[in-house]
Design an enzyme around this catalytic site. Structure first.
Site, PDB file in Angstrom:
ATOM      1  N   LYS B 224      -5.438  10.520  -4.488  1.00  0.00           N
ATOM      2  CA  LYS B 224      -5.093  10.540  -3.074  1.00  0.00           C
ATOM      3  C   LYS B 224      -5.807  11.699  -2.404  1.00  0.00           C
ATOM      4  CE  LYS B 224      -2.124   7.150  -3.401  1.00  0.00           C
ATOM      5  NZ  LYS B 224      -2.225   5.902  -2.622  1.00  0.00           N
ATOM      6  N   ASP B 252      -8.477   7.749  -2.140  1.00  0.00           N
ATOM      7  CA  ASP B 252      -7.633   6.923  -1.265  1.00  0.00           C
ATOM      8  C   ASP B 252      -7.063   7.800  -0.158  1.00  0.00           C
ATOM      9  OD1 ASP B 252      -5.756   5.283  -0.088  1.00  0.00           O
ATOM     10  OD2 ASP B 252      -4.649   4.847  -1.934  1.00  0.00           O
ATOM     11  N   GLU B 278     -10.782   4.412  -0.156  1.00  0.00           N
ATOM     12  CA  GLU B 278      -9.787   3.390   0.145  1.00  0.00           C
ATOM     13  C   GLU B 278      -9.021   3.742   1.411  1.00  0.00           C
ATOM     14  OE1 GLU B 278      -7.496   2.299  -3.258  1.00  0.00           O
ATOM     15  OE2 GLU B 278      -5.693   1.859  -2.091  1.00  0.00           O
ATOM     16  N   GLU B 305      -4.161  -3.110   1.332  1.00  0.00           N
ATOM     17  CA  GLU B 305      -2.722  -3.078   1.047  1.00  0.00           C
ATOM     18  C   GLU B 305      -1.884  -3.167   2.320  1.00  0.00           C
ATOM     19  OE1 GLU B 305      -2.809   1.111  -0.605  1.00  0.00           O
ATOM     20  OE2 GLU B 305      -0.825   1.125   0.259  1.00  0.00           O
ATOM     21  N   ASP B 328      -2.349  -7.489  -1.675  1.00  0.00           N
ATOM     22  CA  ASP B 328      -1.030  -6.999  -2.040  1.00  0.00           C
ATOM     23  C   ASP B 328      -0.145  -8.234  -2.119  1.00  0.00           C
ATOM     24  OD1 ASP B 328       0.966  -4.311  -1.707  1.00  0.00           O
ATOM     25  OD2 ASP B 328       1.855  -6.240  -1.181  1.00  0.00           O
ATOM     26  N   HIS B 355      -3.910  -3.978  -4.789  1.00  0.00           N
ATOM     27  CA  HIS B 355      -2.983  -2.862  -4.642  1.00  0.00           C
ATOM     28  C   HIS B 355      -1.731  -3.163  -5.464  1.00  0.00           C
ATOM     29  CE1 HIS B 355       0.585  -1.093  -2.434  1.00  0.00           C
ATOM     30  NE2 HIS B 355      -0.107  -0.024  -2.734  1.00  0.00           N
TER      31      HIS B 355
END
Lengths: 452, 452
Positions: B224, B252, B278, B305, B328, B355
């Site tokens: 992240k 991400d 992402e 997602e 997702d 995701h």
């Protein structure tokens, strides 16, 4: 005694539903039987002035309870806020609501949760305008450009509109605003009417209402299309014959078509000179709208009533996908996001013709167009606000139409306050109307507010 | 006695919340304190086989009640449906739910109402797979191409994918499917892990978990990013040093950036060779993603997602905005819409890397990728399913990871069934965990299902 800071003490919600489906009012190709409804919110305070902030999400029936639940999920952000801070800067609340990291997952910034944000934010602006003793349009038009810019969330739109560009637009928009205010108060803001064109109406009713619209001073009407091409050709021919060549006639497909169908159908109606084709396909389809626009000119492409937020509007403008941008006062995140959208439209030079109708949407959105005229775009050229003659009597400060124009509201607030008797009677499922309805008893009032 | 037709008799809902925020599991730049939750639905029937259909929407805490209300608003479409018809053709229910003309106003096809549709539709597929005594991936992979095409709603996507093109893709996808089924059963489907990379973790924990990920056989990890650039540079350097050059490292941003910021930030991390970036910006911004992709190559752009429906995915593909498409299982309108999205991805030749994580998302989405491998795209090249080691023990048929691969489920259904004890304990606000929590008493179980 120390003077206390007045605060928001309660955020009350109401599930209000009008049985409009029984009259086929509001019927179109995608919405055959809407029961116009409001997920309604009232901010109550402990201030001595007794003002309340009213706002709502418009829905068409089932799911109004879901929308109420979404508004209730936001209450903890509002209750206890000091009124002075809240009304001096609704943008901070707006950011807090949109930024609630757990609720954000349910969007982000779209659908049920985002419309709930809009209802709450609009209620705050209603309260702010009442406290300022101004109609909302005037509060906005009188505000400093710097402050208006501070009310806009530029996240995800800064690639198309910077804060400095917004400031420049607003500063330029102020030039001549005093004269435009006088003009607005004198003439009002031009409207157009959808009342003749609902899909469920007979040709006789269409003819009668189209003739009436012209007599009432409207220079544009709108017809719902998209269910059956032969019917649409007949209805467009009928309407055009009644209104003559000098009145604009828009057609509205309410998202009924795929891209190819939209092109074919619009071309088939071209001989009746439609001014715009509205919602030809999914409101999510930026590239689809762009493809349709390239194919159907000179017919203009309009959309927006279901566009979820400023980010999609930004792309519609970037892609050259629309000729006419249709804001809705209660679909996006409230006044703050509509400020962003009006600024984007001004930047790209695309006229804004708001969606209205439903319950209270005319009452709300007129304020945004009037602000735009007085202090931003500076013109009403090719700009009209939709008008539908539905359910106005339920509001304390209903819209007033004069010769096809919306008269500028003068009462303080956002014109969002519904009559207490209407709230009580049409609250679902326990209001008097619905209780009597289930018992098979006659209603005391018609849904339009008149005595039965 | 006449044999009766078995029908759906009840659609029960549960508001289930796990207090994951207390461990900083799942923390990222936009979601600092998620409480992983499920708006859970169980379809009950009067069939003699006793099967139930389970489905859910994943949320991260507040608003899970709103999501439950939305699922409840759909019940009248499901209760009373004959099971044989329902399970032979979930697509008809899917269209009925999406097409409910009043509920559609609350979207259309986005946000809370659309995720509710997804929960119900997925529960039907769970029931259908249980009745067919097959795991869902196998039910789909065994199905006739014509029938799969009948399950797809082509509205608003036919300009990019026609039914005939879908049929051709599915017919081609069947070639060699028996051999791929054997491969899948033997090796599983490749995964990648996000477990090391949560923003709230210390560098020491990042180092330990990244090393563990490689040892466990993963060939890709994800970090992240987006809160602080200096932190991100340090964390990316740390992770790259631990995993070496041969392991892919995705980053991400969870929608943290505007377009310009996304470009600058991604370039600043480029020296650590991120495989993809992402959610660099709003999931609604098709044109923004396209601009970012043009600027950050060879770093790939991934999103999905939070992409609301097939219409936005269609545009992401049409605009060349993404290198990696992330479905997702519980964000869009269920299996039917994900079939449409998998077909769009196959048409455009873009790899799908789902995701997952949260509550039960790994359990669901593995079935879709496995179907895609066996009977549509025919490959796992550059395709990996996200894996997060959270909350699996609450499910009756949890995912099984072997050497960085998802083992193919063999139990009938969609792997969506949560343990009754977990439902009882974590139902909010009246489950045992939450009652004890409010009373300040120790929990019987940890949120991850282990004994405390």
């Amino acid at each position: 005694m120390t003077p206390t800071t007045p605060r928001v003490t309660a955020v009350d919600t109401y599930d209000i539903r009008f049985p409009t489906s029984r009259e086929l009012d509001g019927s179109d190709a995608m919405n055959p039987d809407p029961d116009y409804s409001a997920a309604y919110v009232v901010l109550r305070t402990d201030a001595a002035d007794g003002h309340e902030g009213h706002g709502f999400t418009f829905t068409i029936g089932r799911g109004n309870d879901v929308q109420v639940a979404a508004i209730r999920a936001l209450r903890h952000h509002v209750i206890g806020r000091p009124l002075d801070e809240l009304c001096a800067d609704p943008g901070t609340l707006n950011r807090d609501l949109i930024g609630d990291s757990q609720l954000r997952w349910l969007g982000p910034e779209k659908g049920v949760m985002h419309m709930a944000v809009g209802a709450v934010v609009n209620a705050v602006w209603d309260l702010a305008a009442k406290r300022a003793a101004k109609p909302l349009w005037r509060l906005l038009a009188d505000a400093e450009p710097e402050w208006l810019v501070s009310q806009v969330d530029f996240r995800y739109i800064a690639d198309a509109l910077t804060p400095q560009e917004a400031l420049d637009l607003l500063r330029a928009g102020r030039e001549g605003s005093a004269a435009r205010t006088d003009t607005l108060l004198e003439r009002g803001y031009p409207g157009y009417t959808t009342s003749p064109g609902w899909l469920g109406y007979s040709d006789e009713k269409l003819t009668r209402l189209a003739r009436q619209a012209v007599a009432d001073g409207f220079t544009q009407i709108k017809l719902k299309v998209g269910a059956d091409l032969d019917d649409d050709i007949r209805r467009c021919r009928t309407a055009r014959a009644v209104i003559g060549p000098g009145i604009r006639m828009a057609v509205d497909a309410n998202q009924r078509w795929n891209v190819d169908e939209a092109v074919e159908w619009t071309r088939a109606l071209a001989e009746f000179d439609p001014y715009w084709v509205e919602e030809p396909t999914s409101p999510d389809d930026v590239l689809g709208h762009a493809a349709i626009r390239r194919a159907v000119g000179p017919v203009k492409v309009a959309t927006g009533e279901h566009v979820q937020n400023r980010i999609v509007f930004k792309q519609l403008l970037q892609a050259g996908a629309i000729d006419v941008l249709q804001i809705d006062a209660a679909r996006v995140g409230g006044v703050n996001e509509n400020l962003a959208i009006l600024l984007l439209a001004a930047k790209f030079g695309v006229p804004v013709c708001p969606h209205a109708g439903g319950v209270g949407l005319c009452e709300l959105v007129q304020h945004l167009s009037m602000f735009d005229y007085v202090a931003l775009s500076g013109t009403t050229k090719d700009r009209v606000i939709e008008y539908v003659d539905h359910l106005h009597d339920h509001f304390l400060d209903p819209v007033v139409m004069r010769r096809g124009h919306y008269a500028a509201p003068t009462a303080p607030g956002f014109s969002a306050t519904m009559r207490p008797a209407s709230i009580a009677e049409f609250t679902y499922p326990d209001g008097e109307f619905w209780v009597k309805d289930r018992a098979g008893q006659p209603a005391t009032h018609q849904p339009n507010g008149a005595a039965a």
